[in-house]
Design an enzyme around this catalytic site. Sequence first.
Site, PDB file in Angstrom:
ATOM      1  N   ARG A  15      57.320  -6.252  40.522  1.00  0.00           N
ATOM      2  CA  ARG A  15      57.780  -6.404  39.133  1.00  0.00           C
ATOM      3  C   ARG A  15      59.303  -6.303  39.083  1.00  0.00           C
ATOM      4  O   ARG A  15      59.934  -5.905  40.072  1.00  0.00           O
ATOM      5  CB  ARG A  15      57.138  -5.360  38.223  1.00  0.00           C
ATOM      6  CG  ARG A  15      57.483  -3.946  38.571  1.00  0.00           C
ATOM      7  CD  ARG A  15      56.531  -2.961  37.906  1.00  0.00           C
ATOM      8  NE  ARG A  15      56.828  -1.612  38.354  1.00  0.00           N
ATOM      9  CZ  ARG A  15      57.423  -0.686  37.621  1.00  0.00           C
ATOM     10  NH1 ARG A  15      57.786  -0.944  36.389  1.00  0.00           N
ATOM     11  NH2 ARG A  15      57.660   0.511  38.099  1.00  0.00           N
ATOM     12  N   ASN A  90      64.004  -1.225  47.357  1.00  0.00           N
ATOM     13  CA  ASN A  90      64.107  -1.456  45.916  1.00  0.00           C
ATOM     14  C   ASN A  90      63.275  -0.494  45.062  1.00  0.00           C
ATOM     15  O   ASN A  90      63.341  -0.563  43.848  1.00  0.00           O
ATOM     16  CB  ASN A  90      63.686  -2.903  45.614  1.00  0.00           C
ATOM     17  CG  ASN A  90      63.715  -3.210  44.136  1.00  0.00           C
ATOM     18  OD1 ASN A  90      64.769  -3.086  43.505  1.00  0.00           O
ATOM     19  ND2 ASN A  90      62.587  -3.568  43.565  1.00  0.00           N
ATOM     20  N   TYR A 155      68.023  10.895  37.700  1.00  0.00           N
ATOM     21  CA  TYR A 155      68.066   9.511  38.192  1.00  0.00           C
ATOM     22  C   TYR A 155      69.431   9.190  38.806  1.00  0.00           C
ATOM     23  O   TYR A 155      69.523   8.696  39.934  1.00  0.00           O
ATOM     24  CB  TYR A 155      67.760   8.562  37.032  1.00  0.00           C
ATOM     25  CG  TYR A 155      67.746   7.098  37.403  1.00  0.00           C
ATOM     26  CD1 TYR A 155      66.701   6.551  38.130  1.00  0.00           C
ATOM     27  CD2 TYR A 155      68.780   6.245  36.991  1.00  0.00           C
ATOM     28  CE1 TYR A 155      66.684   5.199  38.463  1.00  0.00           C
ATOM     29  CE2 TYR A 155      68.766   4.896  37.308  1.00  0.00           C
ATOM     30  CZ  TYR A 155      67.720   4.374  38.044  1.00  0.00           C
ATOM     31  OH  TYR A 155      67.703   3.036  38.369  1.00  0.00           O
ATOM     32  N   LYS A 159      70.286   8.323  42.741  1.00  0.00           N
ATOM     33  CA  LYS A 159      70.877   7.032  43.118  1.00  0.00           C
ATOM     34  C   LYS A 159      72.266   7.215  43.754  1.00  0.00           C
ATOM     35  O   LYS A 159      72.660   6.443  44.633  1.00  0.00           O
ATOM     36  CB  LYS A 159      70.968   6.115  41.884  1.00  0.00           C
ATOM     37  CG  LYS A 159      69.605   5.605  41.394  1.00  0.00           C
ATOM     38  CD  LYS A 159      68.960   4.657  42.396  1.00  0.00           C
ATOM     39  CE  LYS A 159      67.741   3.948  41.828  1.00  0.00           C
ATOM     40  NZ  LYS A 159      67.125   3.004  42.785  1.00  0.00           N
TER      41      LYS A 159
END
Lengths: 246, 80
Positions: A15, A90, A155, A159
């Site tokens: 997706r 990813n 988050y 990252k």
Amino acid sequence: MLLKNKTALLTGCNRGIGKEILKIFANNKSNLVCCVRQADEAFSNLINQLKIENNIKIDVYYIDFEKEKNIKEIASDIIKNHQINILVNNIGYLENSLFQMTTSQNLKKHFDVNFFSQFEFTQYIIKSMIKIKNGSIIFISSSASLDGNIGRSSYSSSKSAINALSKVLSRELGRYNIRVNTIAPGLADTDMMRNTTDEKVLNDIVKNLSLKRIADPAEIANVVLFLASDLSSYLTGQLIRVDGGI
Amino acid sequence: MSDNLSIYKECFSESLSISSEIVNKNLKYNEIDEWDSIGHMTLISSLEEKFNISFETDDVIDFSSYTKGIEILKKYKIEI
């Protein structure tokens, strides 16, 4: 046909941005190894369609990136059966919460999915690249890792860790002719973005973008294609923002 | 010399670029300039390729000498 005769390993490609990377890589004739969490009919149909249209091989593995044992088993199986040239990390998890309302469980889950799993998975997969002294690794980070958006302490931190890991790997793996780069997408039109970004906030951000619009996921995937291909053969250790100009 | 032993020794001499004469049971990680961390990873890759195995990360770390390597390879059913 930028990826002809190469095999790319893509994670989280059923997706959003991952799915666009899958389509663009297939159209550029890369053979593909896809790692997704679970089977779904629409994804299986897409895989079959891409195989036929492009005359390429695509293998799909189901993997739970929160389970270290599963990561190891699948990664070992992949490198036993495939010579990997390109790895696109990813997978991603995002749950918003203000810092003072962020539980350690929330923080841990972000790091498990967004950092530790990719660390471990990459550690196994590079064995395949070292063997042929060639490879390109691309991490999909986020502009949130650089901008520190409100509500994204877990988050953004996870990252940012990926950004740092990517830089270190580029230095350690350069001697094996393995390039390592990271892209930091801004807002792209995906379900994940729509589900986690308030519409008012979204409109405010768009107003301040140079290009005055959010990205089509294919526009992010095109940059990944460039980094995966030999067009970027002298480019490593870079973090590229793809954000419409902030 | 068994086939595996000669392959094992060859991995050391080729990946560390050292004379085969010093590839013996006295050889230890970081005790010669050539067997540093970079040489170590090259050695590990070479052994993985020649013996068609994939070391666990813990074993990559524990591989601290010529002798220890032989012991670790037994786990992967490689008898030197």
